[in-house]
Each structure stands twice: as C-alpha cells, then as structure tokens.
Design a protein around this motif. Structure first.
Motif, PDB file in Angstrom:
ATOM      1  N   ASN A 199       0.846  -1.198   0.000  1.00 58.21           N
ATOM      2  CA  ASN A 199       0.000   0.000   0.000  1.00 58.21           C
ATOM      3  C   ASN A 199       0.882   1.248   0.000  1.00 58.21           C
ATOM      4  OD1 ASN A 199      -2.628  -1.386   0.293  1.00 58.21           O
ATOM      5  ND2 ASN A 199      -1.790  -1.996   2.280  1.00 58.21           N
TER       6      ASN A 199
ATOM      7  N   TYR B 208       2.370   7.769  -2.202  1.00 62.57           N
ATOM      8  CA  TYR B 208       3.085   8.481  -3.268  1.00 62.57           C
ATOM      9  C   TYR B 208       3.372   9.927  -2.851  1.00 62.57           C
ATOM     10  CZ  TYR B 208       1.189   4.512  -5.910  1.00 62.57           C
ATOM     11  OH  TYR B 208       0.860   3.252  -6.341  1.00 62.57           O
TER      12      TYR B 208
ATOM     13  N   ASN C 298       2.670   7.508  -9.005  1.00 62.07           N
ATOM     14  CA  ASN C 298       1.297   7.015  -9.098  1.00 62.07           C
ATOM     15  C   ASN C 298       1.292   5.500  -9.308  1.00 62.07           C
ATOM     16  OD1 ASN C 298       1.726   6.597 -12.002  1.00 62.07           O
ATOM     17  ND2 ASN C 298       1.547   8.835 -12.165  1.00 62.07           N
ATOM     18  N   GLU C 299       0.083   4.935  -9.337  1.00 67.69           N
ATOM     19  CA  GLU C 299      -0.063   3.477  -9.444  1.00 67.69           C
ATOM     20  C   GLU C 299       0.456   2.942 -10.777  1.00 67.69           C
ATOM     21  OE1 GLU C 299      -3.505   0.018  -8.879  1.00 67.69           O
ATOM     22  OE2 GLU C 299      -4.047   2.147  -8.830  1.00 67.69           O
ATOM     23  N   LYS C 300       0.270   3.714 -11.840  1.00 65.16           N
ATOM     24  CA  LYS C 300       0.747   3.280 -13.152  1.00 65.16           C
ATOM     25  C   LYS C 300       2.272   3.106 -13.134  1.00 65.16           C
ATOM     26  CE  LYS C 300       0.724   4.551 -18.055  1.00 65.16           C
ATOM     27  NZ  LYS C 300       0.288   5.553 -19.067  1.00 65.16           N
TER      28      LYS C 300
ATOM     29  N   PHE D 291       4.082   2.707 -10.461  1.00 65.38           N
ATOM     30  CA  PHE D 291       4.350   1.643  -9.489  1.00 65.38           C
ATOM     31  C   PHE D 291       4.329   0.279 -10.174  1.00 65.38           C
ATOM     32  CE2 PHE D 291       2.598  -1.504  -6.475  1.00 65.38           C
ATOM     33  CZ  PHE D 291       3.586  -1.490  -5.506  1.00 65.38           C
ATOM     34  N   ASN D 292       3.301   0.020 -10.956  1.00 64.27           N
ATOM     35  CA  ASN D 292       3.168  -1.269 -11.650  1.00 64.27           C
ATOM     36  C   ASN D 292       4.247  -1.447 -12.715  1.00 64.27           C
ATOM     37  OD1 ASN D 292       0.905  -2.052 -10.134  1.00 64.27           O
ATOM     38  ND2 ASN D 292      -0.492  -0.970 -11.510  1.00 64.27           N
TER      39      ASN D 292
ATOM     40  N   LYS E 130       7.610  -2.131 -10.961  1.00 67.86           N
ATOM     41  CA  LYS E 130       7.611  -3.404 -10.244  1.00 67.86           C
ATOM     42  C   LYS E 130       7.936  -4.562 -11.176  1.00 67.86           C
ATOM     43  CE  LYS E 130       5.554  -5.024  -6.047  1.00 67.86           C
ATOM     44  NZ  LYS E 130       4.552  -4.739  -5.012  1.00 67.86           N
TER      45      LYS E 130
END
Length: 313
Positions: free
Chosen positions: A140, A143, A163-165, A167-168, A171
């Motif tokens: 979790n 940012y 951001n999540e984009k 992050f993915n 990763k």
C-alpha cells in the motif's frame, strides 16, 4: 620513510584526483596506477600505468601480484566501487595479495554497500532514518516515493514513483530494488566527509551540494550545522569507523536524515584536499603510524566548482 603506492581503478575521476594528490605527497616515493581501461589520462598523472583485467576476471589477482612484485609496492589503494565491494565480499583477497590494502573498516563497508543494511543500522542505533523496505514487498504505497538499487551507486538507478501506473511499471523491471521515503527539502541535501583514526579522533566536513549528471557533485558550499555535526560523530562511533567514508543526508523538519553511507573516498576528494580536509593523506599517515597532518577547517561559505582538464598525446 617513503612508500611505493599502487592505485587500482585509477582511470576514473576519483582515481585521477587521488593520483594528483599523491604526486604532491612527500611520503610517496613511487606512484603506480592500473585500470581495466587505458582510454583515460592516468598515464599523464601516474609514474607508471598498466592496463589490467577487471576484478571479476580470473587473471586479476595474478596481474596485481605481478605489479606488486615489479615495483615493490608498500600499499594498495582500491578506488572503484566494484573493487571495494569485491574486497568486502572476498575477505581473503588481501591475504592472497600479501600487501596492505587501504580501505574503510569492514563494518562500515558491509553497512554502506547495502542500502537496506544502512537503514537497518541507523534504526538499530536509534538514529534518524528514512522509511525503507524491499520494493517487491510494498503493498500500500504512499506516493511519491523513491526506488533505487539496493547495492548500486550513484543516481542512475534511482526513480521517483508518483502514481499506481508507475508503481506497476517499475515493479515489473526493478527486481532487487528498495522503496524509500522521499525526504522533503530537495534543496537541503548535504554531503559530509567523515574520517576517524586509530585513536578515535574524528574529523568531518559538511557541505551543501548540487549534483551534475551521473550523480557527481558539481557545486558545493561549506556549511556549519550543530545537528549534522552531532549525528556524524555518533555514526563514527557506532559504526566503529576506521578510515574515511562519505555520508549523504537531507536536512528536514525532523532534523538531518541520512539516506546513504558511501564507504570510500568521495568524488570530491580533490576539492576537500584543497580546502584542508585531507582524508586521503590522513588515512595513509594513520596506517603507517605517521603524525597525522593538522586539519585547518575551511571557512564557512567556501564554495567549490567542478571543472575539467584536457590531455593530448
């Protein structure tokens, strides 16, 4: 007494600076350099220069031994980080060379060359540290935050995840990285030289820096800060420091927070030397039990600028 010194990995910016300093060091009788590349100006700086294999090569050890024998070397100074890491991971290498190797103490190197170990050390000793965890274990995220190589150096393998984009995306490609709190005040970043001799006498230099491409300091200004000074002294004691290391930190609303310990001579070794902070010379003097040169600290506000020098053959 005068000494014959071998500097390995001498072709980079740190190796060149170390060579220039040692050429003026009266206790250095002969200065020999080697590097895995000869496309550098080391031959202009060192009395003798020799190209050798990379430290990962099976021929490295025999080639260094040959240089030691040929020139009757009294002391080896490894400069490149891959070499220093290799010496740290292969503790018997120094015994095989049968020649002293000038480095910061083992504990400082083992902690400094692993960014997660650095944070764990700070946490264990009750010192300020940035929140850090293995990137693959982040679930979790808050940012923005940083990801960087756990074992790498410099700022090339360092990214800000916003951001999540992102992050993915990271990763999928950044296995073995760490996720770290993005400390506030990016204009309050400091590099600190920290030296401690066999008697426990500690010297340090604090300056605010501006980075060039590649993570090198292009500009710096000497400052004085009681909180940073206190923290440096604590680190020197708690890491059992012997030799010279480089501390990177930011000054935040919570005080100074260290985010990196570099257990080697800094790329600013020449700037520091000119300003009176002569950690390279002190390290050699301390090893050979010579009187350690007096430190006359530079004036607060002293500035340095990174320049370039050309050679033509």
């Amino acid at each position: 007494m005068k000494y014959k010194i071998l500097v390995t990995g001498c072709g980079g910016d740190i190796g060149q600076s170390i060579g220039k300093i040692l050429k003026e060091f009266t206790a250095c009788e002969l200065l020999v350099g080697c590097d895995m590349s000869d496309q550098n100006p080391a031959s202009f700086i060192y009395d003798h220069f020799q190209k050798v294999q990379a430290i990962s090569s099976p021929e490295y050890l025999s080639e260094i031994k040959a240089i030691i024998s040929k020139y009757s070397i009294d002391l080896i100074i490894p400069v490149s980080e891959p070499e220093l890491r290799f010496y740290t991971q292969n503790k018997s290498l120094q015994l095989q060379l049968n020649c002293p190797v000038l480095m910061a103490n083992l504990e400082a190197r083992e902690i400094g060359f692993d960014k997660l170990a650095t944070v764990n050390f700070l946490k264990k000793e009750g010192l300020p540290y940035p929140k850090t965890e293995i990137f693959e274990e982040v679930e979790n995220p808050t940012y923005p935050f940083l990801i960087k190589s756990r074992f790498g150096s410099g700022s090339k393998a360092l990214f800000i995840v916003k951001n999540e984009k992102q992050f993915n995306f990271y990763k999928e490609m950044c296995s073995g990285f760490i996720a770290q709190e993005l400390l506030e005040n990016d204009d309050e970043e400091y590099t600190c030289g920290l030296f401690r001799d066999k008697t426990g006498n500690t010297k340090y230099l604090i300056y605010r820096r501006t980075l060039m491409d590649g993570g090198h300091s292009g500009f710096g200004e000497v400052v004085e800060n009681e909180d940073i000074s206190k923290l440096l002294k604590e680190i020197a004691v708690k890491i059992n420091l012997l030799g010279s290391i480089n501390i990177q930190l930011r000054l935040t609303s919570k005080g100074p927070i260290v985010f990196e310990i570099n257990p080697r001579f800094s790329s600013t070794v020449m700037f520091r030397h000119i300003m009176g902070y002569q950690d390279l010379i002190w390290s050699i003097e301390d090893y050979f039990e010579l009187p350690i040169s007096t430190y006359i600290a530079p004036k607060i506000g002293t500035k340095f600028y990174k320049g370039f020098f050309e050679y033509v053959k």
